[in-house]
Scaffold this motif. Structure first.
Motif, PDB file in Angstrom:
ATOM      1  N   ASP A   1       0.814  -1.211   0.000  1.00 19.65           N
ATOM      2  CA  ASP A   1       0.000   0.000   0.000  1.00 19.65           C
ATOM      3  C   ASP A   1       0.849   1.262   0.000  1.00 19.65           C
ATOM      4  OD1 ASP A   1      -2.886  -0.998   0.342  1.00 19.65           O
ATOM      5  OD2 ASP A   1      -1.721  -2.162   1.787  1.00 19.65           O
ATOM      6  N   ASP A   2       2.066   1.137   0.507  1.00 21.86           N
ATOM      7  CA  ASP A   2       2.996   2.266   0.485  1.00 21.86           C
ATOM      8  C   ASP A   2       4.405   1.712   0.564  1.00 21.86           C
ATOM      9  OD1 ASP A   2       3.853   4.889   0.312  1.00 21.86           O
ATOM     10  OD2 ASP A   2       2.700   5.568   2.038  1.00 21.86           O
ATOM     11  N   TYR A   3       5.373   2.557   0.271  1.00 15.55           N
ATOM     12  CA  TYR A   3       6.762   2.143   0.130  1.00 15.55           C
ATOM     13  C   TYR A   3       7.627   3.219   0.766  1.00 15.55           C
ATOM     14  CZ  TYR A   3      10.642  -0.040  -2.469  1.00 15.55           C
ATOM     15  OH  TYR A   3      11.787  -0.717  -2.834  1.00 15.55           O
ATOM     16  N   VAL A   4       8.362   2.869   1.825  1.00 21.37           N
ATOM     17  CA  VAL A   4       9.192   3.844   2.538  1.00 21.37           C
ATOM     18  C   VAL A   4      10.644   3.407   2.444  1.00 21.37           C
ATOM     19  CG1 VAL A   4       9.676   4.885   4.772  1.00 21.37           C
ATOM     20  CG2 VAL A   4       7.318   4.372   4.125  1.00 21.37           C
ATOM     21  N   THR A   5      11.506   4.327   2.013  1.00 20.02           N
ATOM     22  CA  THR A   5      12.920   3.978   1.896  1.00 20.02           C
ATOM     23  C   THR A   5      13.665   4.332   3.184  1.00 20.02           C
ATOM     24  OG1 THR A   5      13.351   6.099   0.815  1.00 20.02           O
ATOM     25  CG2 THR A   5      12.982   4.204  -0.614  1.00 20.02           C
ATOM     26  N   LYS A   6      14.655   3.485   3.476  1.00 24.64           N
ATOM     27  CA  LYS A   6      15.530   3.676   4.627  1.00 24.64           C
ATOM     28  C   LYS A   6      16.711   4.531   4.183  1.00 24.64           C
ATOM     29  CE  LYS A   6      14.645  -1.054   6.122  1.00 24.64           C
ATOM     30  NZ  LYS A   6      15.285  -2.353   6.320  1.00 24.64           N
ATOM     31  N   PRO A   7      17.236   5.355   5.052  1.00 24.16           N
ATOM     32  CA  PRO A   7      16.770   5.612   6.427  1.00 24.16           C
ATOM     33  C   PRO A   7      15.541   6.509   6.409  1.00 24.16           C
ATOM     34  CG  PRO A   7      18.659   7.003   5.963  1.00 24.16           C
ATOM     35  CD  PRO A   7      18.448   6.120   4.747  1.00 24.16           C
ATOM     36  N   PHE A   8      14.716   6.338   7.408  1.00 24.25           N
ATOM     37  CA  PHE A   8      13.518   7.171   7.536  1.00 24.25           C
ATOM     38  C   PHE A   8      13.469   7.779   8.910  1.00 24.25           C
ATOM     39  CE2 PHE A   8      12.415   2.698   8.041  1.00 24.25           C
ATOM     40  CZ  PHE A   8      11.906   2.670   9.313  1.00 24.25           C
TER      41      PHE A   8
END
Length: 105
Positions: A98-105
């Motif tokens: 549903d969503d995509y978060v890249t590291k580092p966050f």
């Protein structure tokens, strides 16, 4: 509210676990894709959200997400990953995230 965190980096998994618990969530953490898939399968205790690392050992997060979607699991999935290129994001969303978060966050 229940969340499953699937993250193989033990330090990051612990930080996520602690932060989510402090926010009032019930948190379960696993370190590989096979465990994540097994926990999130239909018929088990349901989760309100799944946080999946894309590069999990055993089964990667894309495979886990795709298999869950194929089985009709509609729990929201947030893909967490160091892979931040546009094709990586597209493949994660195409797998059912549903969503995509890249590291580092």
């Amino acid at each position: 509210m229940r969340v499953l965190v699937a993250e193989d980096d033990a330090r990051l998994a612990e930080v996520l676990h602690q932060a989510l618990e402090e926010a009032g969530w019930e948190v379960e953490t696993v370190g590989d894709g096979r465990s994540a898939l097994g926990r999130a399968l239909p018929g088990g205790v349901p989760y309100d959200v799944l946080l999946l690392d894309r590069m999990l050992p055993g089964l990667d997060g894309l495979v886990v997400c795709r298999k869950l979607r194929d089985l009709g699991v509609d729990t929201p999935v947030l893909m967490l990953t160091a892979l931040g290129q546009t094709p990586d994001k597209i493949s994660g969303l195409d797998a059912g995230a549903d969503d995509y978060v890249t590291k580092p966050f």
